[in-house]
Write a protein that holds these residues in place. Structure first.
Motif, PDB file in Angstrom:
ATOM      1  N   UNK A  62       0.776  -1.207  -0.234  1.00 55.59           N
ATOM      2  CA  UNK A  62      -0.087  -0.190  -0.100  1.00 55.59           C
ATOM      3  C   UNK A  62       0.908   1.294  -0.002  1.00 55.59           C
ATOM      4  N   UNK A  63       0.751   1.854  -0.995  1.00 56.29           N
ATOM      5  CA  UNK A  63       1.909   3.030  -1.206  1.00 56.29           C
ATOM      6  C   UNK A  63       1.623   4.334  -0.500  1.00 56.29           C
ATOM      7  N   UNK A  64       0.384   4.375   0.121  1.00 57.18           N
ATOM      8  CA  UNK A  64      -0.054   5.429   0.982  1.00 57.18           C
ATOM      9  C   UNK A  64      -0.061   5.215   2.482  1.00 57.18           C
ATOM     10  N   UNK A  67       4.101  -0.059   5.664  1.00 57.33           N
ATOM     11  CA  UNK A  67       3.844  -1.445   6.649  1.00 57.33           C
ATOM     12  C   UNK A  67       2.450  -2.099   6.241  1.00 57.33           C
ATOM     13  N   UNK A  68       1.711  -1.199   5.491  1.00 55.64           N
ATOM     14  CA  UNK A  68       0.430  -1.911   4.916  1.00 55.64           C
ATOM     15  C   UNK A  68       0.449  -2.482   3.756  1.00 55.64           C
ATOM     16  N   UNK A  69      -0.318  -3.552   3.307  1.00 53.89           N
ATOM     17  CA  UNK A  69      -0.468  -3.987   1.678  1.00 53.89           C
ATOM     18  C   UNK A  69      -1.840  -4.386   1.613  1.00 53.89           C
ATOM     19  N   UNK A  70      -2.209  -4.289   0.373  1.00 52.20           N
ATOM     20  CA  UNK A  70      -3.605  -4.467  -0.133  1.00 52.20           C
ATOM     21  C   UNK A  70      -3.740  -5.857  -0.916  1.00 52.20           C
ATOM     22  N   UNK A  71      -4.694  -6.515  -0.720  1.00 53.11           N
ATOM     23  CA  UNK A  71      -4.971  -7.826  -1.203  1.00 53.11           C
ATOM     24  C   UNK A  71      -6.191  -7.586  -2.295  1.00 53.11           C
ATOM     25  N   UNK A  72      -6.029  -8.071  -3.454  1.00 53.86           N
ATOM     26  CA  UNK A  72      -6.983  -7.856  -4.422  1.00 53.86           C
ATOM     27  C   UNK A  72      -7.592  -9.458  -4.673  1.00 53.86           C
ATOM     28  N   UNK A  73      -8.907  -9.536  -4.315  1.00 58.05           N
ATOM     29  CA  UNK A  73      -9.417 -10.858  -4.599  1.00 58.05           C
ATOM     30  C   UNK A  73     -10.332 -10.704  -6.111  1.00 58.05           C
ATOM     31  N   UNK A  74     -10.036 -11.559  -6.935  1.00 51.20           N
ATOM     32  CA  UNK A  74     -11.020 -11.337  -8.156  1.00 51.20           C
ATOM     33  C   UNK A  74     -11.922 -12.454  -8.180  1.00 51.20           C
ATOM     34  N   UNK A  75     -13.248 -12.517  -8.113  1.00 53.14           N
ATOM     35  CA  UNK A  75     -14.402 -13.332  -8.173  1.00 53.14           C
ATOM     36  C   UNK A  75     -14.853 -13.632  -9.555  1.00 53.14           C
ATOM     37  N   UNK A  76     -14.811 -14.739 -10.220  1.00 51.28           N
ATOM     38  CA  UNK A  76     -15.585 -14.831 -11.653  1.00 51.28           C
ATOM     39  C   UNK A  76     -16.560 -15.961 -11.576  1.00 51.28           C
ATOM     40  N   UNK A  77     -17.566 -15.627 -12.321  1.00 51.34           N
ATOM     41  CA  UNK A  77     -18.523 -16.556 -12.563  1.00 51.34           C
ATOM     42  C   UNK A  77     -19.543 -16.396 -13.682  1.00 51.34           C
ATOM     43  N   UNK A  78     -20.095 -17.674 -14.068  1.00 47.86           N
ATOM     44  CA  UNK A  78     -21.133 -17.521 -15.296  1.00 47.86           C
ATOM     45  C   UNK A  78     -22.391 -17.516 -14.893  1.00 47.86           C
ATOM     46  N   UNK A  79     -23.238 -17.130 -15.529  1.00 49.28           N
ATOM     47  CA  UNK A  79     -24.480 -17.019 -15.436  1.00 49.28           C
ATOM     48  C   UNK A  79     -25.349 -18.323 -15.699  1.00 49.28           C
TER      49      UNK A  79
END
Length: 247
Positions: A62-64, A67-79
């Motif tokens: 986390x550049x702001x 000592x912190x960081x960011x975790x990106x969770x990508x969820x993908x699904x079909x109809x």
């Protein structure tokens, strides 16, 4: 020319390092038989239900906050329905993490339309897209009546908010004219993309380079710059850019 392939895949990739309760808190109902979360979206046109799984999780500094960081969770699904007019679904959840304190969700968007015929895109690249901003880039498109068209879709964050933006990058109607008397009328064009880095603490521009033939014009390594509109939270497409966001 790369053709867009519609693949009916239910993505269920086990990620041992992922915080499993992120998906549970976001999408609630997990199906042991389908190995995915049932995600229901209410719209003015009715109800859509998706089979959503965790596709990827990426941790970055986390550049702001030191000592912190960011975790990106990508969820993908079909109809669950596969009508041509329907799309699949992408969800993005971002946590603030760090040693010695509890992780917390700082941004999330669980329902973002993407793909075609009920299927979501199946291939994603995680990229740095600006100062303290990251996102997933995927190619999305459609084929109908011998015409393939589509582009790239960026799903990421900017100033604590999640955005999605689409840029058309390919068109091919050669199959529409195949075997006929007007093959010379067909168009085939494709673009590559590049994020232009900067050190000015802002979002990166995107350079699209086109090659091919489109509506009477030949393009050879012709580049166009897409700038990020902070107010609209999406990338601007220049007026002289030949491909329009019709998909």
């Amino acid at each position: 020319m790369k053709k867009y392939a519609i693949l009916g895949l239910m993505l269920a990739i086990p990620l041992a390092s992922a915080k499993t309760d992120v998906m549970k808190e976001a999408y609630k109902e997990y199906s042991e038989s389908e190995l995915c979360y049932f995600a229901t979206k209410e719209t003015e046109n009715g109800t859509s239900q998706y089979c959503v799984s965790l596709y990827a999780n990426e941790a970055v500094p986390n550049e702001e906050q030191e000592g912190h960081y960011k975790t990106y969770y990508l969820a993908v699904g079909d109809n669950f329905e596969k009508a041509h007019v329907l799309q699949g679904n992408i969800g993005l959840i971002i946590e603030d993490n760090g040693e010695g304190f509890e992780s917390n969700v700082i941004a999330q968007e669980l329902f973002i339309d993407a793909g075609s015929s009920g299927y979501a895109p199946v291939d994603y690249q995680f990229r740095k897209i600006g100062f303290n901003s990251y996102g997933f880039v995927t190619e999305t498109g459609d084929t109908a009546q011998g015409v393939s068209q589509g582009g790239i879709m960026i799903v990421g964050d900017h100033n604590g908010k999640i955005f999605d933006s689409y840029i058309p990058t390919f068109y091919d109607d050669s199959e529409h004219y195949a075997g006929g008397d007007h093959a010379d009328l067909s168009d085939m064009i494709e673009g590559s993309y590049e994020f232009i880095t900067n050190d000015q603490q802002k979002m990166y521009d995107i350079k699209i380079t086109l090659n091919g033939h489109y509506i009477g014009t030949e393009f050879k390594d012709q580049s166009f710059i897409m700038t990020f509109d902070e107010k609209m939270q999406q990338y601007n497409i220049p007026e002289d850019y030949p491909l329009k966001a019709e998909f």
